[in-house]
Design a protein around this motif. Sequence first.
Motif, mmCIF file in Angstrom:
data_model
loop_
_atom_site.group_PDB
_atom_site.id
_atom_site.type_symbol
_atom_site.label_atom_id
_atom_site.label_comp_id
_atom_site.label_asym_id
_atom_site.label_seq_id
_atom_site.Cartn_x
_atom_site.Cartn_y
_atom_site.Cartn_z
ATOM 1 N N ARG A 1 0.963 -1.169 0.026
ATOM 2 C CA ARG A 1 -0.091 0.166 0.026
ATOM 3 C C ARG A 1 0.965 1.107 0.034
ATOM 4 O O ARG A 1 1.950 1.323 0.817
ATOM 5 N N TRP B 1 -3.218 4.173 -2.471
ATOM 6 C CA TRP B 1 -3.480 2.877 -3.356
ATOM 7 C C TRP B 1 -2.795 1.615 -3.024
ATOM 8 O O TRP B 1 -1.868 1.760 -2.467
ATOM 9 N N THR B 2 -3.447 0.630 -3.653
ATOM 10 C CA THR B 2 -2.634 -0.904 -3.302
ATOM 11 C C THR B 2 -2.235 -1.504 -4.714
ATOM 12 O O THR B 2 -3.132 -1.383 -5.534
ATOM 13 N N SER B 3 -1.021 -2.020 -4.580
ATOM 14 C CA SER B 3 -0.476 -2.376 -5.817
ATOM 15 C C SER B 3 0.075 -3.801 -5.597
ATOM 16 O O SER B 3 0.486 -4.237 -4.261
ATOM 17 N N GLN C 1 -1.706 -1.722 -9.855
ATOM 18 C CA GLN C 1 -2.735 -1.137 -8.806
ATOM 19 C C GLN C 1 -3.856 -2.067 -8.668
ATOM 20 O O GLN C 1 -4.552 -2.165 -9.486
ATOM 21 N N SER D 1 -7.323 1.562 -6.940
ATOM 22 C CA SER D 1 -6.816 2.897 -7.444
ATOM 23 C C SER D 1 -7.616 3.896 -6.990
ATOM 24 O O SER D 1 -8.775 3.660 -6.519
ATOM 25 N N TYR E 1 -2.685 2.906 -18.199
ATOM 26 C CA TYR E 1 -3.461 3.589 -17.251
ATOM 27 C C TYR E 1 -4.959 3.959 -18.015
ATOM 28 O O TYR E 1 -4.895 4.311 -19.060
#
Length: 315
Positions: free
Chosen positions: A55, A67-69, A84, A87, A116
């Motif tokens: 994160r 965001w979490t990736s 991500q 997002s 993206y």
Amino acid sequence: MTANGPREVAHEITVDAPAETVYRLIAEVENWPRIFPPTIHVDHLERDGDQERIRIWATANGEAKNWTSRRTLDAAALRVDFRQEVSAPPVAAMGGAWIVEPLTASSCRIRLLHDYRAVDDDPAGLAWIDQAVDRNSRSELAALRTNVERVRTEEELTFSFEDAVLVDGQAKDLYDFVNEAHLWPERLPHVASVQLTEDTPGLQSLRMDTRAKDGSTHTTHSYRVCVPHHKIAYKQVTLPALMSLHTGCWTFRETPDGRVAASSQHTVVLNTENIAKVLGAEATVADARAYVHTALSTNSLATLGHAKDHAESGR
């Protein structure tokens, strides 16, 4: 950009450092707040071999986002792929890769790829992402080059330390005291004024005027990541003259004997250009280090002391 597909962009930079060294800095995300100006804080959520889930909290176009990736690390290929998972609007989806290409034994090229989409394919949202990706990519690549090429110099200029107290109280009360920074002017003698905003829960913008021992005040601006009730990590983006970087973390950990260990950790990079102006022509890097350490430690211990009194009195 493909028809009806994601926008695809690439940025690159050449660095006078071994490719393996550069790859390691990219792979070790816990150091990103020190390396990359937009990055505020990074947490590992999961790790399994070459797969990890992280994160990230960072600024984009002057706004703080998180965001979490998911990342795939390939040390043999000197490549890190990222995607991500969750997002932040206006981003609908974001992914890409870091690719490190050796040029010589002591130099390499870093390529940063992004693809993206904007929420609802909104043109205004896409333009916002274009600008943010371009600005952050250029900033991150330049900062990465600066970091790896100045590593020997910064060994002397970079230092970390921690102050801690033991408290007969609850972690929540200590956390609340530090989290509620808008109350600091009435709770902490060294704080003159505070502007605290929290548009996203757990992500704060803190502008503060702090009093020095000589009565002068200096203004700082920090972004803070608040994780109830055990951690508040922060990064200063407006800094006092003697620092070019300052990150920190407040932690509140319950001990086996039922008390709480409350600590304040700092990592600092000194700004050598201002040493003479602030401390005098004869001042050295060691003098600046001692001055900054004392100033930060004094304020941290004062805050921890008042938080301890707050928690132990049950207020």
